[in-house]
Design an enzyme around this catalytic site. Structure first.
Site, PDB file in Angstrom:
ATOM      1  N   HIS A   1       5.538   6.057  -1.421  1.00 37.19           N
ATOM      2  CA  HIS A   1       6.249   4.845  -1.830  1.00 37.19           C
ATOM      3  C   HIS A   1       5.441   3.632  -1.385  1.00 37.19           C
ATOM      4  O   HIS A   1       4.518   3.751  -0.578  1.00 37.19           O
ATOM      5  CB  HIS A   1       7.644   4.798  -1.204  1.00 37.19           C
ATOM      6  CG  HIS A   1       7.609   4.673   0.278  1.00 37.19           C
ATOM      7  ND1 HIS A   1       7.390   5.769   1.099  1.00 37.19           N
ATOM      8  CD2 HIS A   1       7.717   3.610   1.101  1.00 37.19           C
ATOM      9  CE1 HIS A   1       7.378   5.368   2.352  1.00 37.19           C
ATOM     10  NE2 HIS A   1       7.562   4.045   2.395  1.00 37.19           N
TER      11      HIS A   1
ATOM     12  N   HIS B   1       0.836  -1.192   0.000  1.00 33.99           N
ATOM     13  CA  HIS B   1       0.000   0.000   0.000  1.00 33.99           C
ATOM     14  C   HIS B   1       0.876   1.250   0.000  1.00 33.99           C
ATOM     15  O   HIS B   1       2.068   1.170   0.255  1.00 33.99           O
ATOM     16  CB  HIS B   1      -0.907   0.014   1.240  1.00 33.99           C
ATOM     17  CG  HIS B   1      -0.123   0.155   2.503  1.00 33.99           C
ATOM     18  ND1 HIS B   1       0.532  -0.911   3.097  1.00 33.99           N
ATOM     19  CD2 HIS B   1       0.141   1.238   3.281  1.00 33.99           C
ATOM     20  CE1 HIS B   1       1.154  -0.493   4.185  1.00 33.99           C
ATOM     21  NE2 HIS B   1       0.940   0.819   4.317  1.00 33.99           N
TER      22      HIS B   1
END
Length: 162
Positions: free
Chosen positions: A111, A30
């Site tokens: 990220h 995620h």
């Protein structure tokens, strides 16, 4: 609070990783918008109320791209409409702060963590990576329990620029 890439984006990234490499479970991959740490159960509703009231940008598109490291952590970066992602993150931050929940004040560096340990070949395999674009259509409030993520609430983004 997180954005979860769809299965196709996770599968594409998984296909890029070297055989035998150790990495975080793809179901947990995620992009974190805000990390609250431990929140008392009775305060979860306050978090949800704050997020429900937070303005959200219209749906937008992202892709996983490139690679980097934070110490031993190996990650893939985010491409696409990162400005809309940053606006979404800021809206979440302001809403949570206004409700008395302080999040990390470091600059937002979107990220997706691939591995929590230095793993030979992962960074090289991800260098130059550009996964498929996908629409971001919502955000999720997620709880980590015994190493698994459980979605507590989800909020859609308004239709728009996807």
């Amino acid at each position: 609070m997180a954005v979860f890439p769809p299965a196709a984006a996770r599968e594409d990234l998984l296909g890029r990783l070297p055989a035998g490499a150790r990495f975080a479970r793809p179901s947990k991959w995620h992009i974190t918008l805000a990390f609250l740490g431990q929140v008392e159960d009775f305060r979860t509703a306050e978090v949800a109320e704050a997020l429900a009231a937070a303005p959200r940008p219209p749906a937008f598109r992202l892709r996983l791209a490139g690679a980097g490291r934070f110490g031993a952590v190996i990650w893939t970066g985010v491409g696409g409409d990162v400005q809309a992602l940053g606006e979404l993150r800021e809206s979440v931050r302001v809403a949570l702060d206004g409700a008395g929940f302080t999040i990390d004040t470091r600059p937002f560096r979107p990220h997706l963590t691939v591995s929590y340990r230095t793993e030979r070949g992962l960074s090289a395999a991800l260098e130059g990576y550009a996964g498929p674009e996908w629409p971001v259509t919502g955000i999720a409030l997620v709880e980590s329990l015994l190493g698994n993520y459980h979605t507590l609430h989800e909020w859609p983004l308004p239709p728009g620029g996807q």
